[in-house]
Design an enzyme around this catalytic site. Structure first.
Site, short mmCIF file in Angstrom:
data_model
loop_
_atom_site.label_atom_id
_atom_site.label_comp_id
_atom_site.label_asym_id
_atom_site.label_seq_id
_atom_site.Cartn_x
_atom_site.Cartn_y
_atom_site.Cartn_z
N LYS A 72 36.07 -23.55 -21.15
CA LYS A 72 34.85 -22.74 -21.28
C LYS A 72 35.17 -21.46 -22.06
CE LYS A 72 31.17 -20.92 -18.22
NZ LYS A 72 30.76 -20.80 -16.80
N SER A 76 26.12 -22.37 -15.94
CA SER A 76 26.43 -21.92 -17.28
C SER A 76 27.51 -22.74 -17.99
CB SER A 76 26.85 -20.45 -17.23
OG SER A 76 28.04 -20.31 -16.49
N SER A 113 27.86 -22.49 -11.44
CA SER A 113 28.02 -22.86 -12.85
C SER A 113 29.00 -23.98 -13.16
CB SER A 113 28.44 -21.63 -13.65
OG SER A 113 27.29 -20.90 -13.99
N1 GLN Z 1 22.97 -19.75 -12.45
C1 GLN Z 1 23.64 -18.64 -11.83
C2 GLN Z 1 23.36 -17.38 -12.60
O1 GLN Z 1 22.61 -17.43 -13.49
C3 GLN Z 1 25.09 -18.93 -11.70
C4 GLN Z 1 25.87 -18.68 -12.93
C5 GLN Z 1 27.34 -18.91 -12.73
O2 GLN Z 1 27.77 -19.52 -11.74
N2 GLN Z 1 28.12 -18.36 -13.64
O3 GLN Z 1 23.90 -16.35 -12.33
#
Ligand code: GLN
Length: 484
Positions: free
Chosen positions: A74, A149, A173
């Protein structure tokens, strides 16, 4: 092929690291234009590494656990000499001088970094639509999101461009995109995997983990990246068990807690059906299903979005146009302050700005007690919920997401709808507990569905054992999207 079988075939001489690397680069060439999963493909670097690994093997060197296995990282984890952007304009062109500990460990174990994957800017989002480089597409349906994400990592594995990838998980994410793409995603216990070299989003919640085709591959990658690192002050000194040895297929007597009250409103029918069927499969293997209650889990979303934004507003203060990243063009009458303001205004996207403002607000004098402090108190109540539950069960099971993959653009104009996606995943981050998402079915229009198991602190072994046992009885994880 899985990471495990690739490593085996390279080790026994059936194939070579170069052949495996070339095959995956070919696949990337064919598939990547349809998905936009990668921000950077490091083809030359990967081939150089593959040649060096083959030479080492020929010279009789001992082989690492991931010798010759391609992996994607990532793009919020630093890779020395390779651009690392967090999919933000503010870091366009940034090339870190060092690698994250996870990358160093993977490479020491023989893994080959194939490239850097797309994400929501600074990992803030659930769909990759907040990426400054444009969204990634779901390999099962190109009109839909792969989740986020870590959507680029999930799409890259699900489409078989790479057998393994790393993601980061602050509120879901790793697990949410794994579920929406039909693969396995593991968020280890907080502190289990070093965050050194991970671009911080919310430091009390962030954790790195693998996305893989099978539970066994997730265990293999986790074994390599986990364990203490003196470069990360929050890194745990708890010893890593032998995770591959824990994959016995035996779940007899395992007590699986199901919080029925959470499985009502807003959860898609197909998701519920697949989840219930997964519970029956575990029970048929000898697990016991137990009704449990998590009275504070319903507050997870507001608590998470207060704490995560507060920490983000502080972490992102470092992007100021001075030390690294984008700096605005300086005009004659500019002050230091206008330079900061314009650099940040030009560099950050709308969701990141929204969170910096929200986080700054909840930390500000007069609001701190009402929002931030209150959220921390409810976080403690949630932790106590799980402590109580783990007195009588070994794992907690829920769906990973309330719905299968949604359409690109469907939720971009309504942040609350987007945030509601995380209802089942944020609890593990708020409590620090390990959790895994495993494929457990498909919707009527063939979109993958996943279920989640959450375990006790540092007990990834039980999670992996249960999830692997489930995969021995099911074939959902062997199905691939029909891309060519
Ligand atoms: N969807 C969550 C957010 O928008 C989690 C994102 C993540 O785990 N990096 O913060």
């Amino acid at each position: 092929m899985t990471a495990k079988s690739l490593a085996q075939q390279i080790a026994d001489g059936t194939t070579t690291a170069v052949a495996v690397c070339e095959a995956h680069l070919d696949r990337i060439k064919a598939i990547e234009p349809q998905l936009s999963a990668f921000n950077t493909v490091t083809a030359e670097r990967a081939l150089d590494r593959a040649r060096a690994l083959d030479a080492q093997q020929q010279a009789g060197a001992a082989l690492g656990a991931l010798h010759g296995v391609p992996i994607a990282i990532k793009d919020n984890m630093c890779t020395a000499g390779v651009p690392t952007t967090a999919s933000s304009k503010i870091l366009r062109g940034y090339v870190p001088p060092y690698s994250a500990t996870v990358v160093t460990r993977l490479e020491a174990a023989g893994a080959i970094v194939m490239g850097k994957t797309n994400l929501d800017e600074f990992a803030m989002g659930s769909s990759t639509e907040n990426s400054a480089l444009g969204p990634t597409r779901n390999p099962w349906d190109l009109e839909r999101t792969p989740g986020g994400s870590s959507g680029g990592s999930a799409a890259a594995v699900a489409s078989r461009m790479v057998p393994l990838a790393l993601g980061s998980d602050t509120g879901g994410s790793i697990r949410q995109p794994a579920a929406l793409c039909g693969i396995v995603g593991l968020k280890p216990t907080y502190g289990r995997v070093s965050r050194f070299g991970l671009m911080a989003f919310a430091s009390s919640l962030d954790q790195i983990g693998p996305l893989a085709l099978t539970v066994a591959d997730a265990a293999l990658a986790f074994q390599v990246i986990g364990g203490h690192d003196s470069h990360d002050a929050t890194s745990s000194t708890e010893a890593m068990p032998d995770l591959l040895a824990s994959l016995t297929g035996d779940v007899s007597g395992l007590r699986v807690g199901v919080p029925k009250a959470l499985l009502g409103e807003g959860v898609d029918e197909a998701v519920l059906t697949a989840f219930n069927e997964a519970m029956r499969t575990l029970a048929a293997r000898g697990a016991t299903l137990v009704d449990i209650e998590l009275p504070h889990a319903g507050y997870g979303i507001p608590v998470y979005y207060l704490i995560a934004t507060a920490e983000a507003s502080s972490n992102l203060a470092r992007y100021d146009g001075v030390r690294y990243g984008h700096r605005t063009t300086i005009e004659k009458d500019d002050t230091l302050l206008t330079m900061y303001e314009r650099s940040r205004d030009e560099g950050f996207g709308p969701e990141v700005k929204r969170r910096i403002m929200l986080g700054t607000y909840v930390l500000s004098a007069g609001y701190y007690d009402a929002y931030y402090l209150k959220a921390q108190q409810v976080r403690t109540l949630l932790r106590q919920d799980f402590e109580q539950v783990f007195a009588s069960v070994d794992v907690v099971a829920t769906p990973t997401t309330p719905t299968p993959a949604f359409k690109l653009g469907e939720k971009t104009s309504d942040p609350i709808q987007m945030y509601l996606n995380d209802i089942f995943t944020v609890s593990a981050n708020l409590t620090g507990l390990p959790a895994i998402s495993v494929p457990c079915g498909f919707s009527a229009d063939r979109l993958p569905i996943g279920f989640q198991l959450t375990g006790r602190m540092f007990d990834e072994a039980t999670l992996l054992r249960a999830a692997d046992a489930y995969q021995r009885d099911t074939a959902f994880h062997t199905e691939a999207p029909s891309l060519r």
